[in-house]
Design an enzyme around this catalytic site. Structure first.
Site, PDB file in Angstrom:
ATOM      1  CB  CYS A  61      -0.898   0.010   1.236  1.00 27.16           C
ATOM      2  SG  CYS A  61      -1.726   1.592   1.461  1.00 27.16           S
ATOM      3  CB  CYS A  63      -2.988  -1.321   7.278  1.00 28.93           C
ATOM      4  SG  CYS A  63      -4.557  -1.433   6.426  1.00 28.93           S
ATOM      5  CB  CYS A 115      -8.527   2.683   1.758  1.00 30.03           C
ATOM      6  SG  CYS A 115      -8.329   1.583   3.154  1.00 30.03           S
ATOM      7  CD  GLU A 168     -28.042   1.755  19.828  1.00 26.44           C
ATOM      8  OE1 GLU A 168     -27.324   0.750  20.004  1.00 26.44           O
ATOM      9  OE2 GLU A 168     -27.589   2.906  19.737  1.00 26.44           O
ATOM     10  CG  ASP A 219     -21.860  -5.815  20.399  1.00 30.18           C
ATOM     11  OD1 ASP A 219     -20.677  -5.525  20.646  1.00 30.18           O
ATOM     12  OD2 ASP A 219     -22.310  -5.896  19.239  1.00 30.18           O
ATOM     13  CB  CYS A 263     -14.548  -4.064  19.028  1.00 28.42           C
ATOM     14  SG  CYS A 263     -15.163  -2.524  19.708  1.00 28.42           S
TER      15      CYS A 263
END
Ligand code: SAH
Length: 452
Positions: free
Chosen positions: A72, A81, A158, A332, A380, A407
């Site tokens: 890249c 990245c 990208c 939510e 989550d 995450c």
């Protein structure tokens, strides 16, 4: 005593969860970005603190076997990245180890961590891009912010995004130049166009282009609409988002549809999902399908359960399990996401689902007050994890099982430790790589009540 700008020999022995290589010089820890475990190199020390320092590669003496060509052109400046110079196999091992280390060290969790599941695609997997646009006097640049900076690096291709996003971004950039659209300036908080935000519903190909402006209008938008729809027939929605606040947050709270639909429709785990610009949606659709199937397996549903899906976004996790439960309740905080969730239930003929628009804490307190006893709770949360009060309320409702999806394995480990003190035992943790080439990893965890 090491000095700034000194050149040192160093061997990289580990990678931090920010993607920096780590090595020691005379017992002193040095972080070197863009390196791999096994690299032997000469590094220049660019920043020294009391207990650690930062170096940059001066010369690679002997490369790690994990190294590959980063393929890249903006890899060095961009920083998105941070693992692109490492083979995907090595990346997966690194990420699995991050999860293990966080669970053990931060949470004291000894439960097994299952072998990480890789992403079906390592490039082109992202269904969303949010590109800042700036003009620093040398012309309009559209792309990404550089590493730890707000300087925009020109990049419309990208590798993580779908191929057709490039043409959309180029079309917007050309339009801005031609029509002299004023470009946002962060320092002065002046100028109009701030970000170009694109989303694709991968299963249907439907694409949404959202222009984020410091104002309420985009001049000559009719010209842009014509061009976007002509160059890219998959564009089904063009939206203007107003963000007039002096903030780093990308999106403002109001959206106006300029052309086409106000949402796009994807299919996730067989469920049709409407996605609005302001709703959270997993960026790696195929990865999300893997993640949700693990979550479903952990939830162990038989058809009789009451399932509570806290932090439900557009309802995706719960709706993917709705056919296996008696009743589903989703919670939510973002109103547009809850509207999507309700519509999604309707569009899929799901009649056993209810959605509440509220803060997780407020909703959990209310549900507990009402005497709700969910059999399974799915959590989550965003990267910062759950508030302690939410964990307490979840435990108070006494579900047999809790499925946590996160995450951020550091805040996950912290929250698991709290749940352990509240009577829940971590059974299994499954890392799933939803974000190849970057330093992010998703984890799904099963907890069960100690008495069940
Ligand atoms: N489960 C969904 C969304 C996960 S992202 C999916 O897989 O797509 C986390 C979600 O939590 C986001 O939609 C965010 O808007 C929501 N959120 C953040 N803080 C919250 C809070 N305090 N209460 C309720 N929801 C919250």
């Amino acid at each position: 005593m090491l000095l700034k700008n000194e050149i040192v020999n160093i061997e990289i022995t580990d990678i931090t969860d920010e993607g920096n290589g780590v090595g020691k010089v005379d017992g002193f820890t040095v972080f070197v970005p863009g390196t791999a475990v096994g690299d032997k190199l000469r590094a220049r020390l660019v920043k020294l603190q009391k207990n650690f320092g930062y170096g940059i590669v001066e010369e690679l003496l002997s490369p790690s076997p994990d190294r590959i060509d980063p393929d890249c052109s903006v890899y060095r400046q961009c920083g998105g990245c941070s693992l692109r110079h490492i083979s995907y196999e090595a990346e997966l091992a690194i990420k699995e180890n991050w999860v293990v280390q966080h669970l053990r060290r931060i949470g004291g969790i000894t439960a097994p961590v299952l072998p990480i599941i890789g992403s079906p695609r390592q490039n082109g997997y992202r269904n969303k891009t949010q590109c800042p646009i700036r003009d620093d006097g040398q012309g309009v640049r559209l792309g990404m912010f550089g590493k730890r900076s707000h300087r925009v690096i020109q990049c419309t291709d990208c590798k993580l995004q779908p191929a057709h996003f490039e043409q959309i971004l180029q079309t917007v950039q050309d339009f801005c130049k031609e029509q002299h659209i004023s470009i946002y300036n962060e320092q002065n908080h002046t100028g109009l166009l701030r970000h170009v935000y694109i989303r694709e519903a991968q299963a249907t190909g439907e694409t949404m282009v959202c222009l984020v402006v410091n104002g309420n209008e985009l001049p000559h938008s009719d010209i842009l609409i014509k061009r976007l729809t002509a160059c890219c027939p998959s564009v089904k929605s063009i939206v203007l988002n107003s963000n007039t606040a002096k903030t780093n947050i990308i999106l403002g709270k109001t959206c106006k549809t300029l052309w086409g639909k106000d949402h796009i429709t994807d299919i996730l785990c067989g469920v049709k999902i409407d996605i609005s610009p302001l709703s959270f949606y997993q960026v790696n659709r195929e990865g999300a399908e893997q993640l949700y199937s693990i979550a479903a397996e952990f939830a162990g549903l038989t058809g009789n359960e009451l399932l509570l899906d806290l932090y439900c976004g557009a309802g995706t996790i719960g709706l993917s399990m709705a056919h296996k439960v008696r009743e589903l309740i989703g919670v939510e905080i973002i109103p547009a996401a809850i509207e999507n969730a309700k519509q999604n239930a309707k569009n899929n003929g799901i009649t056993n689902a209810h959605f509440i628009c509220d803060d997780a804490k407020g909703a959990a307190a209310m549900l507990k007050q009402q005497g709700l006893t969910p059999d399974v709770i799915v959590l989550d949360p965003p990267r910062k994890g759950c508030e302690p009060e939410v964990l307490q309320l979840v435990a108070d409702m006494c579900p047999q099982r809790i499925v946590m999806v996160s995450c951020n394995s550091a805040t996950l480990a912290r929250d698991l430790a709290v749940l352990q003190t509240l009577g829940y035992q971590t059974v299994n943790a499954q890392p799933v790589d939803m974000f190849p080439r970057t330093s992010h990893v998703e984890t799904c965890v099963l907890l069960s009540h100690k008495n069940s």
